[in-house]
Structures are given as C-alpha cells and as structure tokens.
Design an enzyme around this catalytic site. Structure first.
Site, PDB file in Angstrom:
ATOM      1  CB  SER A 105      -0.901   0.011   1.241  1.00  0.00           C
ATOM      2  OG  SER A 105      -1.505   1.274   1.424  1.00  0.00           O
ATOM      3  CB  CYS A 107      -0.680   3.460   3.908  1.00  0.00           C
ATOM      4  SG  CYS A 107      -2.325   3.975   3.399  1.00  0.00           S
TER       5      CYS A 107
END
Length: 308
Positions: A105, A107
């Site tokens: 991800s 993130c």
C-alpha cells in the site's frame, strides 16, 4: 498453473479473476474469502494452502478502510492485518510455495516526504499518523517477503499500488476510499435534491488513484515474470489530483450542479503521496491507460446498476 487468490471478494481480486478468465492462458484459480475461514488463524491458512498446493499465491486479503475507519480503530487495523499476513506468509513458506505476490500500500511511505516516492523511501521517515497501524502491518509483511526470498530462494514480491478504484469498489461511507466516497456522496446529494457535499479537510491534499482494471490486467499479463521483479515495485498511474478535484470530477460524472463544504475540523491526512512507478513502466510492462474521469464513469455505471 494453480493460482491461489486470497481476499477473493475484494475489489482487486475480483478484477484479477475476471482478467484471468478472459485471458488465453488456462489456469486453475483457487479463490479464498471469509467463507473459507478466518485467515487470522494460522491453522486456517495452513489447511487452505496445504490442500491447494498452489504454484503461485496472490495475497490480496486485508482489512482495509478509509481515513475515518483507520482513525477509529488503529489497533484493530494493525493486529488484524499482522495476523492475516503472518498466517498466510508463514504457511506459504512452510509448505514450499516458491512464488507469491503480496499487495502492499502507498500508506507504507513516509508522511510529507519527497515527491515522487521511490521504493527505497519506505522506512526513511515517520509515517502518516491517521493510518499508521495499517501501514506498519504492510511494511512488516513486505519485510518478510524480502527475508524469505533471500533466505529460502523464494520469489516473494511486493507490488505497491497507488489508491485503487473501479469495478467492485465499496461505497459504505464509513469505510469507503476517496473516489468511491466522492461518487457515493454526489449520488446521494442528487437523489435527495441537495446542492452541497461535505468534504473532510480543506481539499488540498493530493492523491494518486489507479483504475483497478489496469492493475489487474497487468498482473495477469506479467505474473509469469515474477522472478525478475525487484522485491518491492511501485505500480501507480503517475498522476495525482487534489481532493477537491476528485469531488468535482465525481459531481461531473453524477451530473450534480452543487458546491463543496469543507469541514476543517476533520483531518486531511498526508498532503501528497505520488509514487515513482518508472521502474515498473520501463522494465516490467506496466502501462496504466485509464484516465480518472473515464474510470469514474465506469465505476459510477456499476454503482447505479447495483445500488438501484
């Protein structure tokens, strides 16, 4: 080839399955979802992978959610994803599965770091606090893939897509990501006769969204080259948009003539996290082709067909 796909009810997995079924090559697809057991349990993952004996695992299973969901339950996002990944990755390794594709991800990248982000930037600086728990779990799994590949000679590779949207997205506002939330809010406003849409933060944060169908097709086309991929590979579309621009695009797609109301009491999240995907483009056949507006039109057509 026997290919086991975890999280098969998820957006990306559904698109991967559809792309495989449309391809000329013949594969045996083994789809695993919550109905098959709780992948947080090591015994469940062991049993599934032992019985399937796959040649390749595409591991997409995860607990995911938008910014509000991550803020509300950081411990849950951390622990659930740590358990899912540790169970699947350990079972794959112990049962001798040599090829595995793990979905990372964006993130995983530091907050407010250089732009665009390259693969070596992971762990270079502090994470975004609003989704830190989820990010830590993804980084831990990526590190295991790196270690297992070096230690056991496996091909455990991590692709890091930007945010995804498209067919099969979730529109529950409590857990939806930005594009789905924007389309859902614009649709609701139109149905209710409202002229305003609420937006968290000031709308200036920028996000990179890749059409899920483009990524799924690339995985199907290129999975046989997994042994040549680096351990971690960015696969984004290379263009980002502000939150305001995404909401305006949603209003255009939905044909809503309205205004945006910004809730400055809500968090904005990372200011920007555009990824450098040049390595995937130059060396590994990654060619994202769907524009944001065209992808949103496709997503909204599916939404209206299934939420009538």
């Amino acid at each position: 080839m026997k290919i086991l796909i975890t999280g098969s009810n998820g957006m990306l997995a559904k698109n991967i399955v559809a792309a495989f079924k449309s391809s000329a090559a013949v594969h045996e697809l083994i789809q695993v979802n919550r109905d098959d057991g709780d992948l947080r349990e090591q015994s469940t993952a062991d049993d599934i992978i032992r019985r399937a004996a796959p040649d390749l695992i595409i591991h997409t299973a995860a607990r995911v959610g938008g910014i509000s969901a991550n803020i509300a339950d950081p411990s849950g996002f951390l622990m659930d994803n740590l358990l899912i990944d540790s169970s699947v990755l350990r079972a794959a390794s112990e049962h001798g599965v040599k090829d595995l594709l793990y979905l990372g991800s964006s993130c995983m990248y530091p907050r407010d770091y250089r732009q665009p982000l390259v693969e070596s930037d992971i762990l270079a600086a502090p994470l975004e606090p609003t989704n830190e728990g989820y990010a830590i779990s993804k980084i831990a799994a990526a590190k295991y893939c790196q270690y297992a590949s070096a230690q056991f000679g496996y091909n455990y590779k991590v692709i890091v897509p930007s945010n995804l949207y498209g067919a099969g997205d979730h529109y529950d506002l409590a857990s939806a990501h930005l594009v789905a939330a924007a389309l859902g809010k614009a649709h609701s406003a139109k149905v209710q006769g409202s002229k305003t849409i609420d937006v968290w933060g000031d709308g200036s944060a920028r996000r990179e969204f890749t059409f899920v169908g483009d990524l799924a097709q690339w995985i199907v086309d290129e999975h046989h080259n997994i042994n040549n991929w680096p351990t971690i590979l960015n696969v984004g579309c290379g263009i980002d948009h502000s939150v305001t621009e995404i909401y305006l695009a949603a209003m255009k797609v939905v044909e809503l003539n309205g205004t945006l109301e910004y809730d400055l009491s809500k968090p904005t999240g990372m200011k920007q996290k555009l990824m450098d995907s040049s390595q995937a483009i130059d060396k590994f056949g990654w060619k994202p082709k769907t524009s944001l507006i065209d992808g949103m039109k496709t997503a909204y057509a599916e939404f209206t067909a299934t939420h009538a």
